[in-house]
Design a protein around this motif. Structure first.
Motif, PDB file in Angstrom:
ATOM      1  N   GLU A  49       6.852   9.184  -2.824  1.00 23.59           N
ATOM      2  CA  GLU A  49       8.025   9.245  -1.936  1.00 23.59           C
ATOM      3  C   GLU A  49       8.484   7.831  -1.053  1.00 23.59           C
ATOM      4  O   GLU A  49       9.503   7.444  -1.148  1.00 23.59           O
ATOM      5  CB  GLU A  49       7.493  10.182  -0.899  1.00 23.59           C
ATOM      6  CG  GLU A  49       8.915  10.720   0.378  1.00 23.59           C
ATOM      7  CD  GLU A  49       8.381  11.497   1.171  1.00 23.59           C
ATOM      8  OE1 GLU A  49       9.143  11.966   2.216  1.00 23.59           O
ATOM      9  OE2 GLU A  49       7.344  12.228   1.036  1.00 23.59           O
ATOM     10  N   LYS A  50       7.373   7.074  -0.663  1.00 19.99           N
ATOM     11  CA  LYS A  50       7.751   5.914  -0.004  1.00 19.99           C
ATOM     12  C   LYS A  50       8.157   4.846  -1.153  1.00 19.99           C
ATOM     13  O   LYS A  50       9.152   4.055  -0.675  1.00 19.99           O
ATOM     14  CB  LYS A  50       6.239   5.161   0.559  1.00 19.99           C
ATOM     15  CG  LYS A  50       5.708   6.048   1.474  1.00 19.99           C
ATOM     16  CD  LYS A  50       6.436   6.176   2.883  1.00 19.99           C
ATOM     17  CE  LYS A  50       5.716   6.770   4.128  1.00 19.99           C
ATOM     18  NZ  LYS A  50       6.415   6.654   5.448  1.00 19.99           N
ATOM     19  N   ARG A  51       7.683   5.018  -2.324  1.00 18.05           N
ATOM     20  CA  ARG A  51       8.286   4.116  -3.200  1.00 18.05           C
ATOM     21  C   ARG A  51       9.808   4.271  -3.668  1.00 18.05           C
ATOM     22  O   ARG A  51      10.534   3.363  -3.882  1.00 18.05           O
ATOM     23  CB  ARG A  51       7.370   4.212  -4.567  1.00 18.05           C
ATOM     24  CG  ARG A  51       7.534   2.987  -5.609  1.00 18.05           C
ATOM     25  CD  ARG A  51       6.626   3.010  -6.794  1.00 18.05           C
ATOM     26  NE  ARG A  51       6.491   3.940  -7.403  1.00 18.05           N
ATOM     27  CZ  ARG A  51       5.442   4.902  -7.308  1.00 18.05           C
ATOM     28  NH1 ARG A  51       4.421   4.432  -6.494  1.00 18.05           N
ATOM     29  NH2 ARG A  51       5.120   6.325  -7.972  1.00 18.05           N
ATOM     30  N   LYS A  89       0.672  -1.184  -0.030  1.00 20.62           N
ATOM     31  CA  LYS A  89       0.052   0.033  -0.166  1.00 20.62           C
ATOM     32  C   LYS A  89       0.838   1.248  -0.034  1.00 20.62           C
ATOM     33  O   LYS A  89       0.736   2.234  -0.848  1.00 20.62           O
ATOM     34  CB  LYS A  89      -1.034   0.076   1.272  1.00 20.62           C
ATOM     35  CG  LYS A  89      -2.059  -1.177   1.119  1.00 20.62           C
ATOM     36  CD  LYS A  89      -2.849  -0.846   2.450  1.00 20.62           C
ATOM     37  CE  LYS A  89      -4.064  -2.051   2.413  1.00 20.62           C
ATOM     38  NZ  LYS A  89      -4.726  -1.882   3.714  1.00 20.62           N
ATOM     39  N   GLU A  90       2.037   1.424   0.833  1.00 20.22           N
ATOM     40  CA  GLU A  90       2.772   2.435   0.852  1.00 20.22           C
ATOM     41  C   GLU A  90       3.466   2.804  -0.360  1.00 20.22           C
ATOM     42  O   GLU A  90       3.936   3.928  -0.837  1.00 20.22           O
ATOM     43  CB  GLU A  90       3.871   2.183   1.816  1.00 20.22           C
ATOM     44  CG  GLU A  90       3.364   2.343   3.363  1.00 20.22           C
ATOM     45  CD  GLU A  90       4.500   2.338   4.550  1.00 20.22           C
ATOM     46  OE1 GLU A  90       4.377   2.794   5.497  1.00 20.22           O
ATOM     47  OE2 GLU A  90       5.595   1.718   4.141  1.00 20.22           O
ATOM     48  N   LYS A 114       2.439   2.840  -3.284  1.00 20.55           N
ATOM     49  CA  LYS A 114       1.717   3.859  -4.040  1.00 20.55           C
ATOM     50  C   LYS A 114       1.961   5.152  -4.020  1.00 20.55           C
ATOM     51  O   LYS A 114       1.635   5.871  -4.746  1.00 20.55           O
ATOM     52  CB  LYS A 114       0.129   3.579  -3.819  1.00 20.55           C
ATOM     53  CG  LYS A 114      -0.347   2.174  -4.153  1.00 20.55           C
ATOM     54  CD  LYS A 114      -1.903   1.859  -3.620  1.00 20.55           C
ATOM     55  CE  LYS A 114      -2.399   0.400  -4.002  1.00 20.55           C
ATOM     56  NZ  LYS A 114      -3.825   0.285  -3.765  1.00 20.55           N
ATOM     57  N   ASN A 115       2.529   5.234  -2.777  1.00 22.45           N
ATOM     58  CA  ASN A 115       3.098   6.808  -2.733  1.00 22.45           C
ATOM     59  C   ASN A 115       4.485   7.053  -3.106  1.00 22.45           C
ATOM     60  O   ASN A 115       5.323   6.215  -2.933  1.00 22.45           O
ATOM     61  CB  ASN A 115       3.096   7.103  -0.931  1.00 22.45           C
ATOM     62  CG  ASN A 115       3.416   8.447  -0.630  1.00 22.45           C
ATOM     63  OD1 ASN A 115       4.618   8.939  -1.305  1.00 22.45           O
ATOM     64  ND2 ASN A 115       2.919   8.799   0.197  1.00 22.45           N
TER      65      ASN A 115
END
Length: 358
Positions: free
Chosen positions: A189-191, A183-184, A186-187
């Motif tokens: 920055e997190k990716r 899920k993260e 999809k962000n």
């Protein structure tokens, strides 16, 4: 203090501590439900002097009341991105050492960014990933490089870990952490954090070598077998790179590290690798979409609190080999255990890491 003691992994850590150090260790179990902690204490027949400490993962004041009473905290409350920040912060404030078993790159990155300087100032050790991820990778690589320096006068510029064999089943907590990472991703920055091999390293301002983490099935001449991508390679490699950076690049600034899963020799080995890789990517793809993820959670995936039975854990095992090779020089390091890697072995590694800190 064992925080998250009533969770699946927490119970195994509690059982290990009770069986191995019952007579000479002062420790406590902690969590949010006194009733569940009392039940755990009775079920495992924990010693009378094992205290029960109650707090809330989202209430740092309640956590500080707990962490002021202990020298070391073991945290088993995953997904750490959801439940792990406040306990780390409380430990830093109250000068309490900390260890966990996270395999979540964004959480570790956030922990470093938020707490490293304060932890250094307060002389607190925050040690993430003290389980199958990433102790065999990190300490195995360190052992190999220290031996190379002693024997050859310099470290190897390339080290690769091979999973020779592994038998174990995931728990609901591990599945929940994987789903949260998906899920993260999809962000953006997190990716970018998840895909950057040096995400956990201190900023150096220098150009570092490109790390080619294996992403397909290939024949490896160093072991003369077919190999497939290892699902935890991306996380473990980041821990190894951080260690190298914190050791002032003792392995060298041109150091390359990767991990792979052994599939076997010949045509059968290649086909097995293709099938394994296909199965992994299919599972990840299905967990990306809410509908298929819901179906998997309701049918085949374990729920939080569920995991392999004691018999299944005790019949598990892992064997890994790290290989460093330059020209005609080579060093191998073999690490193994006759226990489920994710829970039996991990629980022991995590408990012993906390005892080292204590």
């Amino acid at each position: 203090m064992l925080w998250g003691a009533t969770g699946f992994t927490g119970q195994i850590v509690a059982e290990y501590l009770n069986n191995s150090y019952r007579e000479n260790l002062r420790w406590a179990i902690g969590g949010r439900s006194r009733e569940k902690l009392l039940d755990l204490k009775a079920r495992l027949a924990l010693a009378d002097n094992v205290e029960i400490l109650v707090g809330d993962s989202f209430d740092e004041n309640s956590l500080q009341e707990i962490t002021t009473r202990t020298d070391v905290v073991i945290s088993t409350v995953g997904p750490y991105a959801l439940y792990g920040h406040a306990i780390v912060s409380a430990c830093v404030v109250t000068q309490t050492d900390y260890c966990d078993l996270t395999g979540e790159v964004p959480f570790v990155k956030d922990s470093i960014d938020r707490f490293h300087d304060k932890a250094l100032q307060n002389k607190v050790k925050i040690v993430h990933s003290c389980g199958y991820d990433s102790i065999p990778s990190d300490i195995g690589c360190m052992m190999l490089q220290e031996h190379a320096i002693k024997k050859y006068g310099k470290p190897f510029s390339k080290v690769k870990l091979y999973v020779l064999g592994v038998k174990g089943k995931p728990s609901g907590g591990t599945i929940a952490s994987m789903i949260n990472l998906i899920k993260e991703a999809k962000n953006p920055e997190k990716r970018s954090i998840q895909t950057n091999p040096y995400a956990l390293c201190p900023a150096s301002g220098e150009t570092m070598p490109k790390q080619n983490i294996q992403s397909n099935v290939r024949f490896d001449s160093r072991i003369a077998k077919w190999t497939a991508p290892f699902i935890m390679a991306r996380f473990n490699s980041r821990i190894v790179f951080r260690t190298n950076a914190l050791l002032q690049y003792r392995y060298g600034k041109d150091f390359l590290y990767d991990e792979a899963l052994i599939c076997g020799r010949g045509f059968k080995g290649k086909i097995r690798g293709i099938m394994l890789m296909t199965g992994i990517w299919l599972a990840i793809l299905l967990m990306k979409f809410s509908i298929t993820r819901w179906v998997l959670q309701k049918t085949v995936l374990p729920s939080p609190g569920q995991g392999p039975s004691k018999d299944q854990r005790e019949s598990g095992f892992f064997k890994v080999k790290l290989v460093g090779e330059d020209q005609n020089k080579r060093v191998d390091v073999n690490i193994s255990d006759s226990n489920d890697p994710g829970y039996g072995s991990t629980s022991r590694m995590l408990a012993e890491s906390a005892l080292c800190l204590a």
